[in-house]
Design a protein around this motif. Structure first.
Motif, PDB file in Angstrom:
ATOM      1  N   GLU A 102       0.873  -1.196   0.000  1.00  0.00           N
ATOM      2  CA  GLU A 102       0.000   0.000   0.000  1.00  0.00           C
ATOM      3  C   GLU A 102       0.893   1.224   0.000  1.00  0.00           C
ATOM      4  O   GLU A 102       1.811   1.316   0.821  1.00  0.00           O
ATOM      5  CB  GLU A 102      -0.901  -0.066   1.246  1.00  0.00           C
ATOM      6  CG  GLU A 102      -1.583   1.202   1.667  1.00  0.00           C
ATOM      7  CD  GLU A 102      -2.608   1.708   0.670  1.00  0.00           C
ATOM      8  OE1 GLU A 102      -2.279   2.616  -0.103  1.00  0.00           O
ATOM      9  OE2 GLU A 102      -3.739   1.179   0.671  1.00  0.00           O
ATOM     10  N   ASP A 103       0.644   2.156  -0.918  1.00  0.00           N
ATOM     11  CA  ASP A 103       1.533   3.323  -0.999  1.00  0.00           C
ATOM     12  C   ASP A 103       1.147   4.443  -0.032  1.00  0.00           C
ATOM     13  O   ASP A 103       1.977   5.285   0.291  1.00  0.00           O
ATOM     14  CB  ASP A 103       1.603   3.859  -2.429  1.00  0.00           C
ATOM     15  CG  ASP A 103       0.239   4.246  -2.962  1.00  0.00           C
ATOM     16  OD1 ASP A 103      -0.682   3.414  -2.838  1.00  0.00           O
ATOM     17  OD2 ASP A 103       0.076   5.359  -3.490  1.00  0.00           O
ATOM     18  N   GLU A 104      -0.112   4.473   0.423  1.00  0.00           N
ATOM     19  CA  GLU A 104      -0.496   5.532   1.360  1.00  0.00           C
ATOM     20  C   GLU A 104      -0.040   5.145   2.757  1.00  0.00           C
ATOM     21  O   GLU A 104      -0.528   4.163   3.329  1.00  0.00           O
ATOM     22  CB  GLU A 104      -2.023   5.722   1.337  1.00  0.00           C
ATOM     23  CG  GLU A 104      -2.496   6.486   0.109  1.00  0.00           C
ATOM     24  CD  GLU A 104      -4.011   6.488   0.009  1.00  0.00           C
ATOM     25  OE1 GLU A 104      -4.654   7.179   0.819  1.00  0.00           O
ATOM     26  OE2 GLU A 104      -4.539   5.793  -0.869  1.00  0.00           O
ATOM     27  N   ASP A 159      -3.004  -3.091  -2.445  1.00  0.00           N
ATOM     28  CA  ASP A 159      -3.719  -1.931  -2.976  1.00  0.00           C
ATOM     29  C   ASP A 159      -3.614  -1.967  -4.500  1.00  0.00           C
ATOM     30  O   ASP A 159      -2.602  -2.357  -5.058  1.00  0.00           O
ATOM     31  CB  ASP A 159      -3.054  -0.662  -2.426  1.00  0.00           C
ATOM     32  CG  ASP A 159      -3.744   0.610  -2.887  1.00  0.00           C
ATOM     33  OD1 ASP A 159      -4.979   0.582  -3.060  1.00  0.00           O
ATOM     34  OD2 ASP A 159      -3.050   1.623  -3.073  1.00  0.00           O
ATOM     35  N   MET A 164      -4.021   0.692  -6.812  1.00  0.00           N
ATOM     36  CA  MET A 164      -3.281   1.800  -7.430  1.00  0.00           C
ATOM     37  C   MET A 164      -1.961   1.986  -6.699  1.00  0.00           C
ATOM     38  O   MET A 164      -1.951   2.456  -5.553  1.00  0.00           O
ATOM     39  CB  MET A 164      -4.094   3.090  -7.307  1.00  0.00           C
ATOM     40  CG  MET A 164      -5.543   2.941  -7.717  1.00  0.00           C
ATOM     41  SD  MET A 164      -5.745   3.134  -9.467  1.00  0.00           S
ATOM     42  CE  MET A 164      -6.466   4.751  -9.466  1.00  0.00           C
ATOM     43  N   LYS A 206     -12.187   1.216  -0.622  1.00  0.00           N
ATOM     44  CA  LYS A 206     -11.841   2.349   0.249  1.00  0.00           C
ATOM     45  C   LYS A 206     -12.981   3.353   0.264  1.00  0.00           C
ATOM     46  O   LYS A 206     -13.591   3.571  -0.778  1.00  0.00           O
ATOM     47  CB  LYS A 206     -10.586   3.043  -0.275  1.00  0.00           C
ATOM     48  CG  LYS A 206      -9.313   2.259  -0.069  1.00  0.00           C
ATOM     49  CD  LYS A 206      -8.137   3.079  -0.602  1.00  0.00           C
ATOM     50  CE  LYS A 206      -6.827   2.345  -0.412  1.00  0.00           C
ATOM     51  NZ  LYS A 206      -5.689   3.047  -1.003  1.00  0.00           N
TER      52      LYS A 206
HETATM   53 CA    CA Z   1      -2.783   3.599  -3.705  1.00  0.00          CA
END
Ligand code: CA
Length: 232
Positions: free
Chosen positions: A10-12, A55, A57, A108
């Protein structure tokens, strides 16, 4: 139960930290990666992963969908549970994620309790002895004798058509897995059986009717497919 090793991609950072924190509190071992490229290096250093939370994206050379496909192409990760997290809520996006090989998905924003519950379902058989296919599958009031193709609800036998039985078995062998219509078709189509997306819905309706008080074990996910709930 042995601790599962979960890889969260997950990038966030806020979400990544929150998921990691919550799952660690359930005594899982958690590794977090902010991109699929980082996740690949975790796998390549030889860590065995028991569940992936991915995730969709992601920055970098691969998004979550491509990473899931890459995992499924590796023998060792063909069957490992994958829960996809996505901000894309359209059924066609979700279907694409499931067809890429995800077992389940969460859109989400999501509630952490829901994620934890989904993780528990996916890890249902984790840590048990290597599976030989079980002949008797039991879910509350529903039981299935696989080799004899017999199904019982509250100890009463019900009679299913062969297509209904195949659909039920497919679902029951992977509780918590969301099957798309396409996946039913691929699994069920065979000699003398021709099915389309719409006939899948018809077969499920017939199957539910026969299951009677156990019918709510098959959950409809509108526009997407069906899931076996594992709890009646
Ligand atoms: Ca993302």
């Amino acid at each position: 139960m042995k601790n599962a090793h979960i890889l969260v991609v997950e990038d966030e950072q806020d979400i990544r930290d929150l998921i990691s924190f919550q799952l660690k509190s359930e005594v899982h071992l958690v590794t977090a990666a902010e991109s699929a490229d980082k996740a690949v290096s975790v796998i390549e250093r030889g860590d065995k992963i028991d569940l992936f939370i991915i995730d969709w994206m992601l920055p970098g050379s691969m998004n979550g969908l491509e990473f899931t496909k890459k995992l499924r192409a590796q023998k060792v990760y063909q069957e490992t549970p994958v829960i996809m997290i996505t901000a894309l809520t359209q059924p066609e996006n979700i279907v694409a994620g499931l067809d890429a090989g995800a077992d389940d998905y969460i859109t989400k924003p999501f509630d952490m309790n829901v994620l934890q519950a989904r993780v528990r379902v996916q890890l249902r058989n984790f840590g048990s002895a290597p599976k030989t296919p079980e002949d008797l599958l039991t879910f509350g009031i529903l039981s299935i004798q696989v080799s004899k193709c017999r199904v019982f609800v509250e100890n009463e036998e019900i009679t299913l058509t062969s297509t209904e039985f195949k659909i039920l078995l497919l679902l029951a062998q992977k509780p918590g897995h969301v099957f798309t219509r396409e996946q039913f078709i691929n699994n069920i189509q065979g000699e003398n059986i021709f099915v389309t997306g719409r006939t899948i819905d018809t077969h499920i309706a017939g199957l539910r009717k026969k299951l009677g008080s156990a019918s709510n074990i098959i959950e409809t996910i509108r526009g997407i497919g069906y899931r076996f709930k594992d709890v009646i």
